[in-house]
Design a protein around this motif. Structure first.
Motif, PDB file in Angstrom:
ATOM      1  N   LYS A   1       0.815  -1.214   0.000  1.00  0.00           N
ATOM      2  CA  LYS A   1       0.000   0.000   0.000  1.00  0.00           C
ATOM      3  C   LYS A   1       0.845   1.260   0.000  1.00  0.00           C
ATOM      4  O   LYS A   1       0.503   2.248   0.642  1.00  0.00           O
TER       5      LYS A   1
ATOM      6  N   ASN B   1       0.680   2.557 -12.463  1.00  0.00           N
ATOM      7  CA  ASN B   1       0.723   3.911 -13.019  1.00  0.00           C
ATOM      8  C   ASN B   1      -0.635   4.390 -13.477  1.00  0.00           C
ATOM      9  O   ASN B   1      -1.048   4.000 -14.561  1.00  0.00           O
ATOM     10  N   PRO B   2      -1.322   5.261 -12.802  1.00  0.00           N
ATOM     11  CA  PRO B   2      -1.517   5.216 -11.351  1.00  0.00           C
ATOM     12  C   PRO B   2      -2.684   4.299 -11.092  1.00  0.00           C
ATOM     13  O   PRO B   2      -3.458   4.033 -11.998  1.00  0.00           O
TER      14      PRO B   2
ATOM     15  N   GLU C   1      -4.158   0.474  -9.920  1.00  0.00           N
ATOM     16  CA  GLU C   1      -3.698  -0.886 -10.209  1.00  0.00           C
ATOM     17  C   GLU C   1      -3.856  -1.275 -11.671  1.00  0.00           C
ATOM     18  O   GLU C   1      -3.346  -2.286 -12.095  1.00  0.00           O
ATOM     19  N   VAL C   2      -4.601  -0.494 -12.455  1.00  0.00           N
ATOM     20  CA  VAL C   2      -5.050  -1.024 -13.745  1.00  0.00           C
ATOM     21  C   VAL C   2      -4.317  -0.474 -14.956  1.00  0.00           C
ATOM     22  O   VAL C   2      -4.431  -1.036 -16.046  1.00  0.00           O
ATOM     23  N   TRP C   3      -3.569   0.607 -14.806  1.00  0.00           N
ATOM     24  CA  TRP C   3      -3.106   1.343 -15.983  1.00  0.00           C
ATOM     25  C   TRP C   3      -1.699   1.009 -16.410  1.00  0.00           C
ATOM     26  O   TRP C   3      -1.081   1.733 -17.172  1.00  0.00           O
ATOM     27  N   GLY C   4      -1.146  -0.098 -15.920  1.00  0.00           N
ATOM     28  CA  GLY C   4       0.185  -0.509 -16.351  1.00  0.00           C
ATOM     29  C   GLY C   4       1.271  -0.029 -15.401  1.00  0.00           C
ATOM     30  O   GLY C   4       1.028   0.766 -14.502  1.00  0.00           O
ATOM     31  N   PRO C   5       2.490  -0.533 -15.602  1.00  0.00           N
ATOM     32  CA  PRO C   5       3.584  -0.213 -14.689  1.00  0.00           C
ATOM     33  C   PRO C   5       4.094   1.212 -14.865  1.00  0.00           C
ATOM     34  O   PRO C   5       4.017   1.782 -15.958  1.00  0.00           O
TER      35      PRO C   5
ATOM     36  N   LEU D   1       6.047  10.534 -11.847  1.00  0.00           N
ATOM     37  CA  LEU D   1       6.231   9.551 -12.911  1.00  0.00           C
ATOM     38  C   LEU D   1       7.308   9.991 -13.887  1.00  0.00           C
ATOM     39  O   LEU D   1       7.362  11.172 -14.277  1.00  0.00           O
TER      40      LEU D   1
END
Lengths: 366, 105
Positions: A17, A61-62, A64-68, A81
């Motif tokens: 977290k 990013n940002p 959990e769903v939008w990729g590393p 970022l």
């Protein structure tokens, strides 16, 4: 929020977290900053040893769903970022899902970073993470289609850069094995000699070993310590087959291994019962130390929880600082962070209320 | 900052893309943008031309939506490959993160 004083020990903790930065001039009383990337899993967070001030972290990013994403900032301030995360070439059929490990380049290339990612691949940036190039000879190596993931995924989680020669690269991939390049990544060899894969029909295959973590032996001669799903290993400066050094440890399973930066042939491990029961043996969290490349081990428990301790220690969750005496830091997947400032002899809790700890790294502020 | 347009303008001008809160840093805070595009893959490239970097958040290197990203055209969840999803002026494309209830996270 107190500023981070020069020469302070800095412990960077990636949790499920968010990231937290602990710092202390004397390693007795710690201040904490964070959470960074609040609410997101921070898989790895480091203080750049080349300037002692730049912080890098990897997290989604940002959300959990939008990729590393790669985050960057100065110690004591926020993280932002970078312009880009590593990515595979379109058409390769591969899509990056997570950055597992960041490794800084050598002091004479202060903008260079390496990233070990999932699905297993190695990338390099020469502009502090704003653009990335993949090591195609490894990332698209023939036979890749036969690589099998471990329980944690098909990930490149250990990246070693030769301290005297950046063309010497070593990468640990689960559950494929160790790969080594001596020409800057143009060509790679598998380095799994004498490493057991007890879960396969052939227990000594060319690849298929479940590497858990690799770290240079601070001898600086190319020697490596290695914690595996099936044992603990050391490889000498000449390379070649590994020497199993499990004898003397309470089990052949664990994830974390950390080398002592000031003393050659010296490393720390946190053994767990086994792959089917990832808790400390005898329900006592313990750190074991070797000072002779694994010929003998000593067990330390003073200040660590138990009996009735049932936590785990993940592969990236143990680190050492370079102070004298060396500090050792250990995070658990139940959110406890412990520190030893006497090279493992005794331990104190730095925090027992963190989210599950994914990574611990340490450095010195400058 | 918003860029709402009338229904008549939508039909005449192109496809509306609804931007989720977490991606509005890319769109200078706009919650919807109006673009031209005859299929969903092309539309996302147009979106990225206007707001560099946003496409990579929505689709991965294979061009497929990321695992926990859902795309809707009007009220229909997109299940086909994005180049096969044809668009018409007046359509509304929604980019939505999955709801993660029940996750161990």
């Amino acid at each position: 929020m107190p500023s981070v004083k020069k020469d302070s020990a800095v412990v960077l903790v990636g949790t499920k977290k968010g990231g937290f930065i602990f710092h202390s001039p004397d390693r007795r009383r710690w201040s904490v900053q964070g959470p960074y990337c609040a609410g997101m899993p921070v898989y790895h967070m480091i203080l750049d040893p080349r300037d002692g001030r730049t912080v890098y972290a990897v997290a989604p990013n940002p959300g959990e769903v939008w990729g590393p994403g790669l985050y960057r900032g100065r110690l004591g301030s926020g993280l932002a970022l970078s312009k880009a995360a590593p990515k595979f070439k379109e058409g390769s059929g591969l899509a990056l899902t997570r950055i597992w490990h960041l490794e800084p380049g050598l002091p004479d290339s202060p903008d260079t970073l390496y990233a070990g990612v999932e699905p297993a691949a190695l990338f390099r940036s020469d502009d502090r993470g704003d653009s990335w190039d993949g090591f195609d000879a490894l990332n698209h190596r023939p036979g890749r289609e036969n690589w099998q993931p471990g329980f944690g995924g098909l990930c490149a989680h250990s990246v070693l850069v030769g301290p005297r020669d950046p063309r010497h690269l070593v990468v640990g991939i689960s559950s494929v094995g160790t790969f080594e390049s001596r020409d800057g990544g143009e060509s790679w060899t598998t380095e799994n000699g004498n490493v057991r894969a007890g879960f396969l029909p052939n227990p000594y295959p060319e690849t298929g070993q479940c590497i858990h973590h690799l770290t240079w032996d601070s001898a600086g001669d190319g020697s490596i310590f290695h914690q595996n799903h099936c044992g603990t290993y050391h490889r000498g400066p000449q390379g070649g087959a590994w020497t199993e050094i499990t004898k003397g440890l309470p089990s052949d399973f664990g994830f974390a291994i950390a080398a002592d930066p000031l003393h050659a042939r010296t490393a720390y491990v946190a053994p767990l019962v086994g792959g089917e029961n990832r808790v400390p043996p005898k329900s006592q969290l313990a750190v074991w130390k070797t000072t002779n490349a694994g010929r003998t081990w000593r067990r330390f428990t003073q200040g660590l929880p138990g009996p009735a301790a049932y936590m785990g220690v993940l592969r990236e969750a143990m680190a050492t600082d370079a102070k004298d005496p060396v500090g050792v830091y250990l995070g658990t997947n139940t959110g406890q962070l412990y520190a030893s400032r006497n090279e493992g002899e005794s331990w104190k809790a730095m925090s027992v209320t963190l989210p599950p700890i994914l990574s611990v790294s340490a450095g010195i502020a400058r | 900052m918003e860029s709402r347009v009338s229904a008549g303008e939508l039909a005449r001008l192109g496809v509306t893309v609804r931007i989720p809160t977490t991606l509005r840093a890319y769109t200078d805070g706009q919650d919807e943008v109006l673009l031209e595009g005859t299929d969903l893959a092309a539309l996302l490239r147009r979106l990225d031309d206007a707001f560099p970097g946003i496409r990579e958040r929505v689709v991965d290197e294979t061009g497929a939506p990321r695992r926990y990203v859902n795309l809707f055209v009007n009220d229909e969840l997109v299940r086909e490959p994005l180049p096969a999803v044809h668009l018409s002026a007046g359509d509304v494309v929604h980019i939505l993160p999955s709801v993660a209830g029940g996750s161990l996270a």
